[in-house]
Design a protein around this motif. Sequence first.
Motif, PDB file in Angstrom:
ATOM      1  N   PRO A 196       0.809  -1.220   0.000  1.00 56.53           N
ATOM      2  CA  PRO A 196       0.000   0.000   0.000  1.00 56.53           C
ATOM      3  C   PRO A 196       0.843   1.272   0.000  1.00 56.53           C
ATOM      4  O   PRO A 196       0.373   2.341  -0.386  1.00 56.53           O
ATOM      5  CB  PRO A 196      -0.823  -0.105   1.289  1.00 56.53           C
ATOM      6  CG  PRO A 196      -0.141  -1.135   2.135  1.00 56.53           C
ATOM      7  CD  PRO A 196       0.658  -2.017   1.217  1.00 56.53           C
ATOM      8  N   ASP A 197       2.123   1.169   0.412  1.00 51.75           N
ATOM      9  CA  ASP A 197       2.948   2.381   0.525  1.00 51.75           C
ATOM     10  C   ASP A 197       3.865   2.614  -0.674  1.00 51.75           C
ATOM     11  O   ASP A 197       4.611   3.590  -0.697  1.00 51.75           O
ATOM     12  CB  ASP A 197       3.833   2.300   1.783  1.00 51.75           C
ATOM     13  CG  ASP A 197       2.977   2.139   3.027  1.00 51.75           C
ATOM     14  OD1 ASP A 197       1.914   2.773   3.069  1.00 51.75           O
ATOM     15  OD2 ASP A 197       3.363   1.363   3.923  1.00 51.75           O
ATOM     16  N   ALA A 198       3.837   1.661  -1.641  1.00 56.45           N
ATOM     17  CA  ALA A 198       4.818   1.777  -2.740  1.00 56.45           C
ATOM     18  C   ALA A 198       4.598   3.058  -3.536  1.00 56.45           C
ATOM     19  O   ALA A 198       3.470   3.453  -3.807  1.00 56.45           O
ATOM     20  CB  ALA A 198       4.698   0.569  -3.652  1.00 56.45           C
ATOM     21  N   ARG A 199       5.716   3.694  -3.924  1.00 55.96           N
ATOM     22  CA  ARG A 199       5.641   4.888  -4.760  1.00 55.96           C
ATOM     23  C   ARG A 199       5.648   4.448  -6.230  1.00 55.96           C
ATOM     24  O   ARG A 199       5.918   3.301  -6.535  1.00 55.96           O
ATOM     25  CB  ARG A 199       6.881   5.766  -4.522  1.00 55.96           C
ATOM     26  CG  ARG A 199       6.955   6.319  -3.116  1.00 55.96           C
ATOM     27  CD  ARG A 199       8.172   7.217  -2.982  1.00 55.96           C
ATOM     28  NE  ARG A 199       9.427   6.453  -3.035  1.00 55.96           N
ATOM     29  CZ  ARG A 199      10.355   6.621  -3.960  1.00 55.96           C
ATOM     30  NH1 ARG A 199      10.185   7.474  -4.938  1.00 55.96           N
ATOM     31  NH2 ARG A 199      11.463   5.914  -3.933  1.00 55.96           N
ATOM     32  N   GLY A 200       5.367   5.379  -7.121  1.00 51.73           N
ATOM     33  CA  GLY A 200       5.619   5.122  -8.534  1.00 51.73           C
ATOM     34  C   GLY A 200       4.370   4.909  -9.372  1.00 51.73           C
ATOM     35  O   GLY A 200       4.437   4.958 -10.580  1.00 51.73           O
ATOM     36  N   GLY A 201       3.234   4.654  -8.759  1.00 53.51           N
ATOM     37  CA  GLY A 201       2.010   4.462  -9.549  1.00 53.51           C
ATOM     38  C   GLY A 201       1.272   5.784  -9.685  1.00 53.51           C
ATOM     39  O   GLY A 201       1.540   6.743  -8.964  1.00 53.51           O
ATOM     40  N   ALA A 202       0.329   5.836 -10.624  1.00 50.10           N
ATOM     41  CA  ALA A 202      -0.500   7.030 -10.762  1.00 50.10           C
ATOM     42  C   ALA A 202      -1.446   7.092  -9.560  1.00 50.10           C
ATOM     43  O   ALA A 202      -1.712   6.063  -8.930  1.00 50.10           O
ATOM     44  CB  ALA A 202      -1.288   6.934 -12.065  1.00 50.10           C
ATOM     45  N   PRO A 203      -1.974   8.285  -9.250  1.00 48.07           N
ATOM     46  CA  PRO A 203      -2.918   8.374  -8.128  1.00 48.07           C
ATOM     47  C   PRO A 203      -4.099   7.422  -8.364  1.00 48.07           C
ATOM     48  O   PRO A 203      -4.573   7.292  -9.478  1.00 48.07           O
ATOM     49  CB  PRO A 203      -3.388   9.840  -8.183  1.00 48.07           C
ATOM     50  CG  PRO A 203      -2.355  10.559  -8.981  1.00 48.07           C
ATOM     51  CD  PRO A 203      -1.720   9.572  -9.907  1.00 48.07           C
ATOM     52  N   GLY A 204      -4.511   6.743  -7.315  1.00 49.01           N
ATOM     53  CA  GLY A 204      -5.641   5.819  -7.432  1.00 49.01           C
ATOM     54  C   GLY A 204      -5.231   4.414  -7.848  1.00 49.01           C
ATOM     55  O   GLY A 204      -6.060   3.516  -7.911  1.00 49.01           O
ATOM     56  N   CYS A 205      -3.952   4.234  -8.158  1.00 48.90           N
ATOM     57  CA  CYS A 205      -3.507   2.897  -8.577  1.00 48.90           C
ATOM     58  C   CYS A 205      -3.024   2.102  -7.371  1.00 48.90           C
ATOM     59  O   CYS A 205      -2.507   2.666  -6.409  1.00 48.90           O
ATOM     60  CB  CYS A 205      -2.341   2.998  -9.554  1.00 48.90           C
ATOM     61  SG  CYS A 205      -2.873   3.611 -11.136  1.00 48.90           S
ATOM     62  N   VAL A 206      -3.188   0.803  -7.434  1.00 53.53           N
ATOM     63  CA  VAL A 206      -2.643  -0.062  -6.388  1.00 53.53           C
ATOM     64  C   VAL A 206      -1.394  -0.749  -6.936  1.00 53.53           C
ATOM     65  O   VAL A 206      -1.257  -0.938  -8.141  1.00 53.53           O
ATOM     66  CB  VAL A 206      -3.659  -1.141  -5.947  1.00 53.53           C
ATOM     67  CG1 VAL A 206      -4.727  -0.561  -5.062  1.00 53.53           C
ATOM     68  CG2 VAL A 206      -4.274  -1.833  -7.144  1.00 53.53           C
ATOM     69  N   THR A 207      -0.497  -1.092  -6.012  1.00 49.97           N
ATOM     70  CA  THR A 207       0.733  -1.772  -6.417  1.00 49.97           C
ATOM     71  C   THR A 207       0.616  -3.236  -6.025  1.00 49.97           C
ATOM     72  O   THR A 207       0.456  -3.555  -4.853  1.00 49.97           O
ATOM     73  CB  THR A 207       1.940  -1.126  -5.707  1.00 49.97           C
ATOM     74  OG1 THR A 207       2.078   0.205  -6.213  1.00 49.97           O
ATOM     75  CG2 THR A 207       3.214  -1.893  -5.962  1.00 49.97           C
ATOM     76  N   VAL A 208       0.669  -4.104  -7.013  1.00 50.03           N
ATOM     77  CA  VAL A 208       0.524  -5.540  -6.754  1.00 50.03           C
ATOM     78  C   VAL A 208       1.647  -6.287  -7.465  1.00 50.03           C
ATOM     79  O   VAL A 208       1.905  -6.055  -8.650  1.00 50.03           O
ATOM     80  CB  VAL A 208      -0.814  -6.090  -7.307  1.00 50.03           C
ATOM     81  CG1 VAL A 208      -1.048  -7.521  -6.838  1.00 50.03           C
ATOM     82  CG2 VAL A 208      -1.967  -5.229  -6.891  1.00 50.03           C
ATOM     83  N   VAL A 209       2.304  -7.164  -6.735  1.00 50.14           N
ATOM     84  CA  VAL A 209       3.286  -8.058  -7.347  1.00 50.14           C
ATOM     85  C   VAL A 209       2.646  -9.436  -7.405  1.00 50.14           C
ATOM     86  O   VAL A 209       2.210  -9.978  -6.390  1.00 50.14           O
ATOM     87  CB  VAL A 209       4.590  -8.092  -6.522  1.00 50.14           C
ATOM     88  CG1 VAL A 209       5.502  -9.220  -6.997  1.00 50.14           C
ATOM     89  CG2 VAL A 209       5.303  -6.744  -6.626  1.00 50.14           C
ATOM     90  N   VAL A 210       2.559  -9.967  -8.625  1.00 47.67           N
ATOM     91  CA  VAL A 210       1.959 -11.295  -8.776  1.00 47.67           C
ATOM     92  C   VAL A 210       3.066 -12.266  -9.205  1.00 47.67           C
ATOM     93  O   VAL A 210       3.704 -12.077 -10.237  1.00 47.67           O
ATOM     94  CB  VAL A 210       0.818 -11.298  -9.817  1.00 47.67           C
ATOM     95  CG1 VAL A 210       0.112 -12.663  -9.790  1.00 47.67           C
ATOM     96  CG2 VAL A 210      -0.177 -10.192  -9.534  1.00 47.67           C
ATOM     97  N   GLY A 211       3.285 -13.277  -8.368  1.00 51.32           N
ATOM     98  CA  GLY A 211       4.337 -14.258  -8.638  1.00 51.32           C
ATOM     99  C   GLY A 211       3.736 -15.578  -9.089  1.00 51.32           C
ATOM    100  O   GLY A 211       2.655 -15.974  -8.637  1.00 51.32           O
ATOM    101  N   VAL A 212       4.439 -16.237  -9.992  1.00 52.42           N
ATOM    102  CA  VAL A 212       3.993 -17.533 -10.507  1.00 52.42           C
ATOM    103  C   VAL A 212       5.137 -18.524 -10.422  1.00 52.42           C
ATOM    104  O   VAL A 212       6.265 -18.211 -10.807  1.00 52.42           O
ATOM    105  CB  VAL A 212       3.623 -17.465 -12.012  1.00 52.42           C
ATOM    106  CG1 VAL A 212       2.867 -18.731 -12.428  1.00 52.42           C
ATOM    107  CG2 VAL A 212       2.845 -16.237 -12.341  1.00 52.42           C
ATOM    108  N   GLY A 213       4.844 -19.702  -9.930  1.00 50.39           N
ATOM    109  CA  GLY A 213       5.811 -20.791  -9.972  1.00 50.39           C
ATOM    110  C   GLY A 213       5.182 -21.954 -10.725  1.00 50.39           C
ATOM    111  O   GLY A 213       4.081 -22.399 -10.374  1.00 50.39           O
ATOM    112  N   ILE A 214       5.845 -22.401 -11.788  1.00 50.52           N
ATOM    113  CA  ILE A 214       5.318 -23.542 -12.564  1.00 50.52           C
ATOM    114  C   ILE A 214       6.380 -24.635 -12.603  1.00 50.52           C
ATOM    115  O   ILE A 214       7.538 -24.382 -12.977  1.00 50.52           O
ATOM    116  CB  ILE A 214       4.943 -23.124 -14.004  1.00 50.52           C
ATOM    117  CG1 ILE A 214       3.885 -22.019 -13.983  1.00 50.52           C
ATOM    118  CG2 ILE A 214       4.408 -24.332 -14.791  1.00 50.52           C
ATOM    119  CD1 ILE A 214       3.530 -21.449 -15.348  1.00 50.52           C
ATOM    120  N   ASN A 215       6.014 -25.831 -12.194  1.00 53.70           N
ATOM    121  CA  ASN A 215       6.929 -26.976 -12.255  1.00 53.70           C
ATOM    122  C   ASN A 215       7.083 -27.367 -13.715  1.00 53.70           C
ATOM    123  O   ASN A 215       6.141 -27.881 -14.314  1.00 53.70           O
ATOM    124  CB  ASN A 215       6.355 -28.175 -11.496  1.00 53.70           C
ATOM    125  CG  ASN A 215       6.061 -27.866 -10.037  1.00 53.70           C
ATOM    126  OD1 ASN A 215       6.654 -26.973  -9.447  1.00 53.70           O
ATOM    127  ND2 ASN A 215       5.135 -28.612  -9.461  1.00 53.70           N
TER     128      ASN A 215
END
Length: 262
Positions: free
Chosen positions: A130-149
């Motif tokens: 919620p505190d990450a900088r760098g997005g436009a106002p109103g944007c949320v910062t989400v990191v989506v990780g994927v692990g595939i065997n």
Amino acid sequence: MSGGAGPLDDAGRFGDVRRFDTLDSTNAYLLREAGAGAAEGTVAVADYQTAGRGRLGRSWEAPPGTSLLLSILLRPALPAGELTLCTAAVALGAADACATVSGIAPGIKWPNDLVVGDRKLGGVLAESDPDARGGAPGCVTVVVGVGINVDWPGPEGTGATSLRQAAGRPVHREALLAALLEELIPRRASLASDEGRARLAAELRDRCVTIGTQVRVELASGSLVGRAIGLGASGQLLVDTGTAVRMVTAGDVVHTRAEPPA
Ligand code: BTN
């Protein structure tokens, strides 16, 4: 969607793909980068993670070079209740990428496991800052990780599988990565409109193999048994216990038996 200034170019492609032999966790790395202002669309890929993270505080382990391990930084303008669609977008893209490169089309077991039959092939973990900088106002910062065997069927005794095992032939990790990022382009665009989000939610319902099965859901407060009858507006699992329909937001699901055909 942002234009050519960041890693997402005007066509929505993911241009800043950072590759590592070893990282603690691609999610942890990108959350740090997001905190320092990294742009939407930055991607981190590692051959090996020393502290890979799974859902519900678990670890995610894979020997070096055997899995596709990546994270994607997204900064969508999304209503708070619809953040789970970021995870859905990536899970759906990953499932289609598997089908493209291996011919194996995994289902999605609620909430975000990629499965072949009842064997887990991969998992998706979204973490937000919620505190990450760098997005436009109103944007949320989400990191989506994927692990595939890809070349290793998961830790012993877990009943998991790999693309190699399921397809009966080796699968190239680079080809899988390229296909996944390609599949994400239209889905990232879908996050930006009401119609697009409705499309993603519908696609998730179609691909969710949990719906229509008898389930046991392990919750922090105990377990819940019933029939999974659908998904709520924000991706919650709806479970008919026979006396009530319960809405599950987080938990581990066991498919206890498939529903007989009508
Ligand atoms: C799950 O528990 O099923 C989710 C697993 C997600 C694992 C991936 S591997 C790449 C990325 N980095 C992490 O630390 N976790 C995710």
